[in-house]
Design an enzyme around this catalytic site. Structure first.
Site, PDB file in Angstrom:
ATOM      1  N   GLU A 190      70.718  28.633  52.395  1.00 32.92           N
ATOM      2  CA  GLU A 190      69.273  28.839  52.292  1.00 32.92           C
ATOM      3  C   GLU A 190      68.429  27.673  52.816  1.00 32.92           C
ATOM      4  O   GLU A 190      67.309  27.881  53.252  1.00 32.92           O
ATOM      5  CB  GLU A 190      68.898  29.108  50.826  1.00 32.92           C
ATOM      6  CG  GLU A 190      69.363  30.466  50.308  1.00 32.92           C
ATOM      7  CD  GLU A 190      68.723  31.632  51.053  1.00 32.92           C
ATOM      8  OE1 GLU A 190      67.538  31.529  51.404  1.00 32.92           O
ATOM      9  OE2 GLU A 190      69.427  32.632  51.306  1.00 32.92           O
ATOM     10  N   SER A 463      59.578  68.064  -4.200  1.00 31.26           N
ATOM     11  CA  SER A 463      60.534  67.849  -5.289  1.00 31.26           C
ATOM     12  C   SER A 463      61.375  66.593  -5.140  1.00 31.26           C
ATOM     13  O   SER A 463      62.129  66.255  -6.041  1.00 31.26           O
ATOM     14  CB  SER A 463      61.465  69.054  -5.405  1.00 31.26           C
ATOM     15  OG  SER A 463      60.697  70.214  -5.631  1.00 31.26           O
TER      16      SER A 463
END
Lengths: 773, 168
Positions: A190, A463
């Site tokens: 690079e 319930s």
């Protein structure tokens, strides 16, 4: 002041000077101004460079893990469940298991190679294991070499990340942990002059320009590593002249301020290398994990070269999608490395002949669990700032169980497939003894990250509240036992608006008298309201609070049959306290949090509060077992084997607006809700809507049965169902019920007394204690 | 309750409990062998050995128990607790695990948790055993230190049914 003085001065000079001299002065002023602006601009760039470089360079999202699956002989785990866990882990099925993260079928069992992982409390190396299954359990667990393993822990599946706005992820590395060949190779490919230049490289630019001119298009970039970093780090990606200029200045500034090692390390962590779904993989550290499943320091030469190759074009050279292209580029990198003396010619040749060495690809897309992730974040936001969760790279170890979640989601999808789209559902599965949330579904589409009904839908519980009423009663053993008779005759009470209200049973009949156990098991409203009024509404309210749920400020008799609103998660807390025998453990979704390097930060430990006498709670639970054997929950055995004892309760609200089921065995508790967001009726009762989902889910979860071994304070006695008096085995109408020792009824039926007296000569009947009391 | 008395109890008990935890972990699979037990309970006051429940644990649990013991000995209470919690997920009805976790909590100064967990341990024990007695000792002291004098007295009453060596 300065301004006006200078103006005066310049005005004066105009009058005495020749026009030519005035022009020069103007030029000088303009030049100075330009210099000042440039200086300010450079200072601003410098500030930008420094603040970003020295401050927090990256926001690293938190990684959220499922619970690590522990394997041991005798463990309740089916082969199917293990396969689901491996799927969530992204283990791949193959012909052999040489590589960590692979598995294969082996006879009736499974052979797997686990991935190494550093857990909160220690490192678990990779192991090759062989398991076989029988009767829903692991019946053999060994290493592949035949040696015994008492306990093996798999790596935990990643179930999500906590991202800030953008979805970048990285695993930070330090320069000293990066192989020198990788660094040298990167520089060779690079930016050959990296260690010499001052940020920009005129020779590289010239070389690139020449190459581009020759080719007639852009084939080579002249950017240094520093410039690339600047570009990624500070600038947008548009290719303008301005940006190029800024890039150069900032590169020079960066080089002037920081040394090469700092810049290189930052570059290694910043560079974009891959895409994983909607997650961007940045930096060599995470890329190494992503492609090879191992840390950077362990990469082979050819693997290092592949990562270097990707810098130039992560998608163009994607090693899975464009294998040949990636291979060619990798070998080019290896050639360059040997050309420049980084590696020997032989090493390059050997490395070039090797395959890409990628880890097996995940099978299938990674599932998302928005409802559970929501719970995790809410839990953590009590102790952490949102920003820290998004940026500090925290590792969050949760209680999530992938196979349990799968079972729950599948059950909801199966049962709602033919229902209108607006019939919604929510579910929570909890580990009974620890209060750990194992699975959470917030809607019928479990992938949709919207309204989380498990946490936010506050609905009347119907319930489901009744066990609290009966617990409040059974906690007074001198007054109530399971065989106590309750009145089931017409009743008028005053409702919240001060008007008379005549509650009815679901089937609209009156039974005269029913036993307490039946009143709960068959969910009769009238006896429940009578009982609640006898004990007192405030006592019932306090009971609900001790069980772990909030109560309304004012309680009305209708509260006793479930007008109070709770979320599914709150219901799960109430039932966790019941299921664990009166020991409330706050529901938890997170076990531990560590920093990115594994440093422990917080631990959410098991907490247990004994809020009720375990014996009282067991009496309620036995009535709930009765509910699934004979009462309103009996349909669970359409989905579960009949021998699997479970305790459970249905809940239905007015005109079937809400359908609930909550039930548990020894180790797992599940709560399911079904209803519509606009509160319209669904046509489902608790037993026709939520119960089947619960049943299908539990059938796959394979829970341990409810253990009806009596607490030491309890004993079995025979009670006459009709009169509630003491009876004996074999007498007509006698049923076996659990009572507190010394608290069984004092009255006897004639038959009961006869049998007891006959037994007196032989064994000691419990009745003697009764007589002597 | 005076601060000095508090100090005294803390000192006496931390010693006794140090032995407790180690004994709890020492014998793989069972809660303390007779020689271990003999250390803090005079031989004449040992409970009937026949009443000692056989607390066998799977090897996975034994391995974690041993690691927890090491962590606890090193003063790493958090780690010890984490290991015991792992063991409890495998064997949630193991009275030794609950007891040892109660001891760790006690050492961390979390007396209410120590109390609850010792009771949880008791819940998984039947008959009369040394472990039951140790749980009641732990409950009594935890309550004392949490300022629950009445609760502590109740626990002592239970303790007194185990004989004179009630750890006071």
């Amino acid at each position: 002041m300065t301004k006006s003085r200078s103006r005066r001065r310049s005005g004066k000079s105009r009058t005495v000077s020749a026009p030519r001299r005035g022009w020069w002065r103007w030029m000088l002023l303009l030049g100075l101004l330009l210099l000042a602006v440039m200086g300010a601009y450079a200072a601003w760039l410098d500030h930008t460079v420094r603040s970003q470089f020295e401050g927090k360079r990256w926001s690293v999202p938190a990684t959220v893990y499922a619970r690590a699956l522990e394997l041991h002989q005798g463990q309740r785990l089916t082969r199917r469940q293990l396969e689901l866990e491996l799927e969530a882990l992204g283990y791949s099925q193959g012909a052999d298991t040489r590589q960590p993260g692979t598995w294969r079928a082996s006879g009736s069992g499974i052979e797997l190679s686990s991935r190494p992982f550093t857990h909160w409390d220690g490192h678990e190396p990779s192991q090759r294991l062989h398991l076989t299954f029988a009767d829903g359990r692991i019946n053999m667990l060994r290493r592949l070499d035949g040696s015994a393993v008492s306990l093996a822990r798999l790596d935990p599946a990643v179930i999500g990340h906590i991202y800030p706005g953008h979805r970048e992820d990285r695993l930070l590395v330090r320069l000293e942990d990066v192989p020198p060949t990788l660094i040298a190779g990167l520089v060779v490919v690079e930016d050959r002059a990296f260690f010499q230049h001052a940020g920009i490289s005129p020779s590289a630019i010239a070389r690139a320009a020449a190459a581009n001119l020759r080719a007639g298009r852009v084939v080579q970039g002249g950017s240094t590593i520093t410039q690339q970093l600047v570009k990624n780090f500070y600038l947008s990606s548009d290719r303008t002249f301005w940006r190029k200029g800024n890039e150069a200045i900032m590169a020079l500034l960066l080089e002037a301020r920081y040394d090469k090692e700092d810049i290189l390390e930052t570059y290694l962590n910043e560079v974009y290398l891959a895409q994983d779904g909607d997650r961007a993989i940045h930096g060599f550290g995470l890329a190494s994990q992503h492609f090879f499943g191992t840390e950077l320091a362990r990469l082979s030469l050819e693997q290092q070269a592949l990562l270097i190759a990707l810098v130039r074009g992560p998608s163009f050279y994607h090693p899975r999608r464009h294998e040949q292209r990636a291979l060619a580029r990798r070998n080019l990198v290896l050639d360059l490395m040997s050309e420049q003396g980084v590696i020997s010619r032989d090493a390059a040749r050997v490395a070039s002949s090797r395959p890409l060495g990628l880890r097996p690809a995940r099978t299938g897309p990674r599932a998302s669990y928005p409802a559970f992730m929501d719970l995790v974040q809410r839990h953590l936001l009590r102790d952490y700032q949102r920003e820290d969760l998004q940026t500090e790279g925290l590792r969050i170890f949760t209680t999530f169980a992938p196979s349990v979640q799968h079972a729950t989601e599948a059950a909801i999808q199966e049962r709602l497939r033919d229902q209108p789209v607006d019939v919604e559902a929510a579910a929570v599965i909890v580990d009974v003894d620890s209060g750990e949330v194992m699975a959470l579904v917030g809607g019928r589409n479990p992938r949709y990250a919207g309204f989380n009904r498990a946490l936010d839908a506050r609905r009347p519980v119907g319930s489901l509240i009744k066990p609290a009423v009966y617990l409040a009663a059974l906690d007074q053993p001198a007054r109530y036992g399971l065989g106590s008779l309750l009145e089931d005759v017409p009743l008028t009470v005053t409702d919240e608006r001060g008007r008379p209200w005549e509650p009815r049973n679901f089937d609209r009949t009156f039974r005269g008298q029913v036993s307490l156990v039946d009143a709960l098991a068959y969910s009769y409203n009238i006896p429940t309201i009578r009982l609640g009024q006898e004990i007192g509404l405030s006592t019932v309210g306090r009971t609900v609070e001790r069980l772990g749920a909030p109560t309304p400020r004012t309680l009305y008799p209708s509260y006793l049959i479930g007008t109070g609103e709770l979320t599914p998660l709150q219901v799960a807390q109430v039932y966790q306290t019941l299921a664990s025998g009166g020991y409330r453990s706050p529901l938890r979704a997170v076990r531990e949090v560590t920093g990115q390097d594994g440093t422990p930060l917080s631990r959410y430990s098991l907490a247990v509060d004994r809020v009720f006498d375990p014996a009282s709670v067991q009496l309620v639970n036995l009535a709930l077992v009765e509910a699934t054997r004979r009462g309103t929950g009996r349909d669970i055995y359409r989905y579960l084997p009949s021998g699997l004892t479970m305790a459970g309760k249905t809940g239905t609200t007015d005109e079937t607006r809400d359908s609930w089921f909550a039930g548990f065995g020894a180790d797992r508790l599940g709560v399911v809700w079904l209803g519509r967001d606009d509160n319209a009726p669904t046509g489902f009762t608790g037993s026709s809507g939520a119960l089947p989902i619960w049943g299908v889910a539990m059938a796959a979860i394979e829970p341990a049965p409810y253990a009806d071994v009596l607490a030491p304070e309890l004993e079995w006695v025979w009670i006459d169902g009709e009169s509630g008096a003491r009876s004996a085995e074999g007498c007509e109408g006698a049923r076996r019920l659990a009572y507190r020792v010394d608290a069984a009824p004092e009255e006897w039926t004639a038959c009961g007394q006869r049998v007891a007296q006959r037994e007196e000569g032989g064994g000691l009947g419990g009745w003697i204690r009764g007589l002597w009391r | 309750m005076s601060a000095r008395r508090n100090e005294w109890i803390r000192g006496a008990l931390s010693l006794a409990l140090a032995v407790l935890l180690v004994a709890g972990c020492a014998a793989p699979g069972t809660y303390g062998d007779p020689t271990e037990r003999g250390r803090d309970v005079p031989a004449t006051q040992q409970p009937d050995k026949a009443a000692e429940p056989e607390l066998s644990a799977p090897p996975a649990v034994v391995a974690l128990l041993e690691q927890a013991e090491e962590a606890s000995a090193a003063g790493e209470h958090d780690r010890a607790a984490a290991l015991l919690e792992r063991a409890l997920r495998i064997d949630p009805r193991n009275a030794v695990l609950w007891h040892n976790l109660a001891v760790v909590r006690y050492r961390q100064g979390e007396y209410a948790q120590a109390d609850s967990m010792a009771q949880r341990s008791l819940q998984h024990l039947s008959g009369r055993s040394d472990l039951q007695k140790r749980n009641w000792q732990l409950i009594a002291v935890s309550r004392e230190l949490a300022g629950d004098t009445a609760g502590a007295a109740q626990a002592r009453e239970r303790l007194s049914t185990f004989g004179a060596a009630s750890g006071q």
